[in-house]
Scaffold this motif. Sequence first.
Motif, short mmCIF file in Angstrom:
data_model
loop_
_atom_site.label_atom_id
_atom_site.label_comp_id
_atom_site.label_asym_id
_atom_site.label_seq_id
_atom_site.Cartn_x
_atom_site.Cartn_y
_atom_site.Cartn_z
N PRO A 29 0.85 -1.21 0.00
CA PRO A 29 0.00 0.00 0.00
C PRO A 29 0.88 1.26 0.00
O PRO A 29 1.86 1.34 0.72
CB PRO A 29 -0.78 -0.14 1.31
N GLY A 30 0.53 2.20 -0.84
CA GLY A 30 1.30 3.42 -0.91
C GLY A 30 2.42 3.41 -1.91
O GLY A 30 3.16 4.39 -2.05
N ALA A 31 2.57 2.31 -2.66
CA ALA A 31 3.61 2.25 -3.70
C ALA A 31 3.34 3.34 -4.74
O ALA A 31 2.19 3.65 -5.06
CB ALA A 31 3.63 0.88 -4.35
N THR A 32 4.39 3.90 -5.27
CA THR A 32 4.24 4.98 -6.25
C THR A 32 3.97 4.41 -7.64
O THR A 32 4.25 3.24 -7.92
CB THR A 32 5.52 5.83 -6.31
N TYR A 33 3.47 5.26 -8.52
CA TYR A 33 3.20 4.84 -9.90
C TYR A 33 4.48 4.38 -10.61
O TYR A 33 4.47 3.34 -11.28
CB TYR A 33 2.53 5.97 -10.67
N PRO A 34 5.60 5.10 -10.47
CA PRO A 34 6.83 4.60 -11.09
C PRO A 34 7.26 3.23 -10.57
O PRO A 34 7.77 2.41 -11.35
CB PRO A 34 7.87 5.68 -10.72
N GLN A 35 7.03 2.95 -9.29
CA GLN A 35 7.35 1.63 -8.76
C GLN A 35 6.50 0.56 -9.43
O GLN A 35 6.98 -0.53 -9.78
CB GLN A 35 7.12 1.59 -7.24
N VAL A 36 5.22 0.87 -9.60
CA VAL A 36 4.30 -0.10 -10.21
C VAL A 36 4.69 -0.35 -11.66
O VAL A 36 4.76 -1.51 -12.11
CB VAL A 36 2.85 0.40 -10.11
N THR A 37 4.94 0.69 -12.42
CA THR A 37 5.26 0.51 -13.84
C THR A 37 6.62 -0.17 -14.03
O THR A 37 6.79 -0.97 -14.96
CB THR A 37 5.26 1.86 -14.57
N VAL A 70 -4.50 -14.10 -6.83
CA VAL A 70 -5.00 -14.54 -5.53
C VAL A 70 -5.35 -13.32 -4.69
O VAL A 70 -4.57 -12.36 -4.62
CB VAL A 70 -3.94 -15.41 -4.82
N PRO A 71 -6.51 -13.33 -4.03
CA PRO A 71 -6.89 -12.18 -3.19
C PRO A 71 -5.80 -11.82 -2.18
O PRO A 71 -5.20 -12.70 -1.56
CB PRO A 71 -8.16 -12.67 -2.48
N GLY A 72 -5.56 -10.55 -2.05
CA GLY A 72 -4.54 -10.07 -1.13
C GLY A 72 -4.98 -8.79 -0.46
O GLY A 72 -6.17 -8.59 -0.19
N GLU A 73 -4.05 -7.90 -0.20
CA GLU A 73 -4.34 -6.61 0.42
C GLU A 73 -5.39 -5.85 -0.42
O GLU A 73 -5.17 -5.57 -1.59
CB GLU A 73 -3.04 -5.80 0.51
N PRO A 74 -6.56 -5.57 0.18
CA PRO A 74 -7.65 -4.93 -0.60
C PRO A 74 -7.24 -3.64 -1.28
O PRO A 74 -7.71 -3.34 -2.38
CB PRO A 74 -8.73 -4.68 0.46
N ARG A 75 -6.35 -2.86 -0.65
CA ARG A 75 -5.98 -1.57 -1.23
C ARG A 75 -5.16 -1.72 -2.52
O ARG A 75 -5.02 -0.77 -3.29
CB ARG A 75 -5.20 -0.75 -0.21
N THR A 76 -4.61 -2.93 -2.74
CA THR A 76 -3.83 -3.13 -3.96
C THR A 76 -4.62 -3.87 -5.05
O THR A 76 -4.07 -4.17 -6.11
CB THR A 76 -2.55 -3.94 -3.66
N GLU A 77 -5.88 -4.14 -4.80
CA GLU A 77 -6.69 -4.89 -5.77
C GLU A 77 -6.72 -4.22 -7.15
O GLU A 77 -6.49 -4.88 -8.17
CB GLU A 77 -8.11 -5.08 -5.23
N PRO A 78 -6.98 -2.90 -7.23
CA PRO A 78 -6.98 -2.28 -8.56
C PRO A 78 -5.63 -2.40 -9.26
O PRO A 78 -5.56 -2.64 -10.48
CB PRO A 78 -7.32 -0.81 -8.27
N THR A 79 -4.54 -2.28 -8.51
CA THR A 79 -3.20 -2.40 -9.10
C THR A 79 -2.97 -3.81 -9.61
O THR A 79 -2.44 -4.00 -10.72
CB THR A 79 -2.12 -2.04 -8.04
N ARG A 80 -3.34 -4.80 -8.80
CA ARG A 80 -3.11 -6.18 -9.20
C ARG A 80 -3.91 -6.56 -10.44
O ARG A 80 -3.42 -7.24 -11.33
CB ARG A 80 -3.45 -7.13 -8.03
N ARG A 81 -5.15 -6.08 -10.52
CA ARG A 81 -5.97 -6.38 -11.69
C ARG A 81 -5.40 -5.71 -12.94
O ARG A 81 -5.39 -6.30 -14.02
CB ARG A 81 -7.41 -5.94 -11.45
N TRP A 82 -4.96 -4.47 -12.79
CA TRP A 82 -4.41 -3.77 -13.95
C TRP A 82 -3.13 -4.44 -14.43
O TRP A 82 -2.95 -4.66 -15.65
CB TRP A 82 -4.14 -2.30 -13.60
N MET A 83 -2.25 -4.80 -13.51
CA MET A 83 -1.00 -5.44 -13.90
C MET A 83 -1.28 -6.78 -14.57
O MET A 83 -0.66 -7.13 -15.58
CB MET A 83 -0.09 -5.62 -12.69
N ALA A 84 -2.23 -7.55 -14.03
CA ALA A 84 -2.58 -8.83 -14.64
C ALA A 84 -3.11 -8.63 -16.05
O ALA A 84 -2.78 -9.38 -16.97
CB ALA A 84 -3.60 -9.56 -13.78
N SER A 85 -3.91 -7.58 -16.24
CA SER A 85 -4.48 -7.33 -17.57
C SER A 85 -3.39 -7.04 -18.60
O SER A 85 -3.55 -7.37 -19.79
CB SER A 85 -5.47 -6.17 -17.52
#
Length: 333
Positions: A29-37, A70-85
């Motif tokens: 939670p709180g990871a930055t957009y550059p970290q995600v990309t 796999v379900p995890g930290e709810p606050r990262t759900e949108p990030t996980r779905r986008w990365m999977a897509s």
Amino acid sequence: MDSATLQHRANSQLAATDATTLLAEALKPGATYPQVTHALEALLAVAEKGLEGDKSAFAQYQALLLQLHVPGEPRTEPTRRWMASQVYLVEDEFAPDLPAFAALPVEEFRKKVDAEIEARSRVTHPMSLHLFQGTPSQQDVRFFLEHHWTRSYNFYSLLAELAFRFEAIEDASVFYRNLYGEAGAEAPDRSHPALLSHLMTHFDIPLNIDFPRLQPLEKAYLNNRIRCVRHPDVAWGLALLYAVESVSCVNHRRIYELLQRMGVPEQPSEFHRLHGTQDEIDTEEMWELIAKFAPDEAFQRKFMQSLARHFAINKAYFDGLWQEMQELSDHRA
């Protein structure tokens, strides 16, 4: 082994390690957009190598994709779905070739689909022959059921995911009706996961699944199911669920007969007794929905690509389980 090969392996291992570390940081939670990309770029590179045939990269990308699924930290759900897509887009580039593909009238298309499903049935797999026509040990059956639980416990979530892909409620309702039955209708304690859990308890199989320890091909099997039902093109999800549902009765009936031969009581066996008959209705309703889209040539092509990928992963996965079952039997002997 030459230096170029060694360097390639070293680079692959480094990339996989980087992807694992970067993804762990990106999913906090709180990871930055550059970290995600940055993590996504590393993951996509590993996925591409894996799909090109690098076994180590394949195992790594399947593990990381399953972590996103796999379900995890709810606050990262949108990030996980986008990365999977984004991983799905890479997988789309490696969709199975269909050199002999030709669009067919809807009735002929169903005949072709059903023939393909029958030809790829698990019934003829050596592990199935051992379990259902041979003399499997208690340990063999327990091993099979443990992995059966991994495949089956959350089937309802696949129905829910695919239902969201349809704008028309009359189309989505096909899956909502199925989901209603999966949830136990008016009795949640009669939900299908609850009924199946009784069998796991009977065989002393833990209900909590240790996803990281699953073999790569099992992860690939689970990942592909989720990918298909989340795919924006419904042909992928419809093909996957039709392939599963259309053989459900036969598969569950054989498991029920196996349990009867073993003297398993009726309560733990109820899940398979029920599924030995009722899934035929779900299959027919699903085909009626498929038939609405089937006149489109692009739909038929993607439907058949989905089937081809499902069966390829399914066979490799069952081959792996069969090998592991035999190795465990030899070790016990």
